[in-house]
Design a protein around this motif. Sequence first.
Motif, PDB file in Angstrom:
ATOM      1  N   ALA A   2       0.874  -1.223  -0.212  1.00 49.80           N
ATOM      2  CA  ALA A   2       0.122   0.101  -0.053  1.00 49.80           C
ATOM      3  C   ALA A   2       0.788   1.450   0.026  1.00 49.80           C
ATOM      4  N   ASP A   3       0.426   2.309  -0.623  1.00 50.12           N
ATOM      5  CA  ASP A   3       1.007   3.613  -0.678  1.00 50.12           C
ATOM      6  C   ASP A   3       0.964   4.151   0.653  1.00 50.12           C
ATOM      7  N   SER A   4       2.040   4.524   1.234  1.00 48.99           N
ATOM      8  CA  SER A   4       2.209   5.232   2.528  1.00 48.99           C
ATOM      9  C   SER A   4       2.250   6.725   2.800  1.00 48.99           C
ATOM     10  N   TYR A   5       1.595   7.358   3.772  1.00 51.59           N
ATOM     11  CA  TYR A   5       1.472   8.844   3.896  1.00 51.59           C
ATOM     12  C   TYR A   5       1.600   9.107   5.284  1.00 51.59           C
ATOM     13  N   ASP A   6       2.092  10.465   5.548  1.00 52.60           N
ATOM     14  CA  ASP A   6       1.793  10.925   6.905  1.00 52.60           C
ATOM     15  C   ASP A   6       0.400  11.272   7.005  1.00 52.60           C
ATOM     16  N   VAL A   7      -0.249  11.767   6.077  1.00 57.64           N
ATOM     17  CA  VAL A   7      -1.766  12.308   6.129  1.00 57.64           C
ATOM     18  C   VAL A   7      -2.357  11.919   4.905  1.00 57.64           C
ATOM     19  N   ILE A   8      -3.527  11.378   4.871  1.00 59.19           N
ATOM     20  CA  ILE A   8      -4.468  11.168   3.927  1.00 59.19           C
ATOM     21  C   ILE A   8      -5.664  12.293   4.241  1.00 59.19           C
ATOM     22  N   VAL A   9      -6.142  12.951   3.217  1.00 63.00           N
ATOM     23  CA  VAL A   9      -7.514  13.758   3.616  1.00 63.00           C
ATOM     24  C   VAL A   9      -8.381  13.320   2.441  1.00 63.00           C
ATOM     25  N   ALA A 131      -7.600   0.339  -4.441  1.00 63.07           N
ATOM     26  CA  ALA A 131      -6.228   0.288  -3.976  1.00 63.07           C
ATOM     27  C   ALA A 131      -6.225   0.572  -2.442  1.00 63.07           C
ATOM     28  N   THR A 132      -5.328   0.210  -1.840  1.00 61.48           N
ATOM     29  CA  THR A 132      -5.471   0.372  -0.164  1.00 61.48           C
ATOM     30  C   THR A 132      -4.185   1.619  -0.070  1.00 61.48           C
ATOM     31  N   LEU A 133      -4.428   2.592   0.790  1.00 59.57           N
ATOM     32  CA  LEU A 133      -3.629   3.615   1.010  1.00 59.57           C
ATOM     33  C   LEU A 133      -3.632   3.605   2.601  1.00 59.57           C
ATOM     34  N   GLU A 134      -2.266   3.741   3.083  1.00 58.68           N
ATOM     35  CA  GLU A 134      -1.891   4.045   4.546  1.00 58.68           C
ATOM     36  C   GLU A 134      -1.449   5.257   5.081  1.00 58.68           C
ATOM     37  N   ALA A 135      -1.890   5.686   6.081  1.00 51.18           N
ATOM     38  CA  ALA A 135      -1.272   6.935   6.718  1.00 51.18           C
ATOM     39  C   ALA A 135      -1.406   7.008   8.105  1.00 51.18           C
ATOM     40  N   ARG A 136      -0.645   7.972   8.734  1.00 54.72           N
ATOM     41  CA  ARG A 136      -0.474   7.894  10.169  1.00 54.72           C
ATOM     42  C   ARG A 136      -1.527   8.701  10.811  1.00 54.72           C
ATOM     43  N   HIS A 137      -2.235   9.523   9.824  1.00 51.69           N
ATOM     44  CA  HIS A 137      -3.518  10.322  10.359  1.00 51.69           C
ATOM     45  C   HIS A 137      -4.369  10.381   8.905  1.00 51.69           C
ATOM     46  N   ILE A 138      -5.558  10.339   9.237  1.00 49.31           N
ATOM     47  CA  ILE A 138      -6.622  10.626   8.154  1.00 49.31           C
ATOM     48  C   ILE A 138      -7.520  11.563   8.656  1.00 49.31           C
ATOM     49  N   ILE A 139      -7.920  12.498   7.621  1.00 45.01           N
ATOM     50  CA  ILE A 139      -8.817  13.604   7.705  1.00 45.01           C
ATOM     51  C   ILE A 139      -9.874  13.219   6.982  1.00 45.01           C
ATOM     52  N   LEU A 337       3.042  14.989  15.368  1.00 46.80           N
ATOM     53  CA  LEU A 337       4.213  14.194  14.880  1.00 46.80           C
ATOM     54  C   LEU A 337       5.377  14.670  15.221  1.00 46.80           C
ATOM     55  N   GLY A 338       5.533  15.716  16.098  1.00 42.98           N
ATOM     56  CA  GLY A 338       6.569  16.240  16.664  1.00 42.98           C
ATOM     57  C   GLY A 338       7.131  17.552  16.382  1.00 42.98           C
ATOM     58  N   ASN A 339       6.184  18.207  15.436  1.00 38.93           N
ATOM     59  CA  ASN A 339       6.804  19.750  15.200  1.00 38.93           C
ATOM     60  C   ASN A 339       6.505  20.612  16.176  1.00 38.93           C
ATOM     61  N   LYS A 340       7.619  21.218  16.704  1.00 38.34           N
ATOM     62  CA  LYS A 340       7.407  21.922  17.958  1.00 38.34           C
ATOM     63  C   LYS A 340       7.381  23.533  17.572  1.00 38.34           C
ATOM     64  N   ASP A 341       7.161  23.841  16.189  1.00 34.49           N
ATOM     65  CA  ASP A 341       7.162  25.225  15.866  1.00 34.49           C
ATOM     66  C   ASP A 341       5.639  25.457  15.647  1.00 34.49           C
ATOM     67  N   VAL A 342       4.705  24.684  15.581  1.00 35.51           N
ATOM     68  CA  VAL A 342       3.298  25.020  15.163  1.00 35.51           C
ATOM     69  C   VAL A 342       2.525  25.003  16.669  1.00 35.51           C
TER      70      VAL A 342
END
Length: 471
Positions: A2-9, A131-139, A337-342
């Motif tokens: 599966a295609d893998s992403y950080d975020v799928i919308v 097709a199956t997509l994977e993500a750490r987060h889904i919106i 996901l670890g971004n300290k600037d947002v």
Amino acid sequence: MADSYDVIVLGSGPGGYVAAIRCAQLGLKTAIVERERLGGICLNWGCIPTKALLRSAEVFHQMKHAKDYGLAAENITVDLAAVVKRSRGVADKLNQGVTHLMKKNKIAVHMGTGKLIAPRKLEVTGDKGAATLEARHIILAVGARARELPTARADGERIWTYRHAMTPKEMPGKLLVIGSGAIGIEFASFYNDMGADVTVVEMLDRVVPVEDADVSAFLEKALVKQGMKIMTSASIGSIEKTGAGVKVSIKDKAGKEAIMEFSHVIVAIGIVPNVENIGLEGLDIERDKRSHVKVDDYGRTNVAGIWAIGDCVEGPWLAHKASHEGVTTAEAIAKELGNKDVHPHPLDRRNIPGCTYCHPQIASVGMTEAKAKDAGFAVKVGTFPFIGNGKAIALGEPEGFVKTVFDAATGELLGAHMIGAEVTEMIQGYVVGKTLETTEVELMNTVFPHPTISETMHEATLAAYGRALHI
């Protein structure tokens, strides 16, 4: 694999595509899934093409009144097909713009219907199969559709939703609009300006019932003056299609029922979230009694990694609200996901403006006078009419007013309500003021340019404290 992403919308409306862009800006590998056209309903079938239609109606209205401006315009006619073609062209141009933004921000686009099959997996079914997509987060940004009458489903011929009303095959001769919210009133205004005989039926006791009572009353008088028939506190019974049109049973505020005939009917009674068949049940994602997905102030659902924004969650159901939620949710995900600037900020619903692009226009933000009083505030209220404004008179648009509501104890701006020419462009001044937690002092000390209709905003503030200069 599966295609893998950080975020799928899931969904590319004004909430979804903005969320995807913000995720990409924050360095997240992002994909967006869309089953129809990039830009969603708003861009393709809602906010944008309807404004193109209304612009045509506005120009036509002004042409018919050219004599009032010392001009001559004779034998003015409507080419409905050309009006619709222009509207669709505007939507197509902006659709291309969103496509460009996806490429610019390196967002993967998957065309097809998406369904959650696990907390971090989405199955997309399109022309080329599944097709199956994977993500750490889904919106979830799946939007909503028009609510229909159970007794009379829209057929696109005689009974229309907003989508049918944007691409009419013919001009209605006698049109019934059921519902007087923003969508209903905008279409009523468009078709009335274009020459249709328009009747509006509203179940509640006034048109545009979410607006301030003074705005509602002013609008009804204006619409009646333009030739519309307005029926409030009225209900719809049977709807029967005939060869020539539609027969509708309507009960008026006095309880008298009558059968009326129309050529066409537009049903504008609200929306239904598009939450069916997207896998919510399988993951036990919570919804409210109206089927909207439950979320916290940042868009989190009760299932870790699943977020929701826009028209599929709590209202108001407005494009700009969805876009703002999209940014907030994208930043909340980046922070997880670890971004300290947002530093995401939750949406303040008190500061969301509402606009209705009828003729005259309506715009508002914050509490109405009645709601402020119900909330326990002692209020100071100021109203200033357009007839006291030089620019409005010069434009030939002297009908309208601005109303402000302040907390008498602190001077906080609680709400602002406008009706008249160009108020949808002016309301942002009050929105900025409310966001900055302004009081009457800052507004009074602000210099407004002359001659502009925006001077009415200053005068309405002054009026609340007995200091209006031009009335």
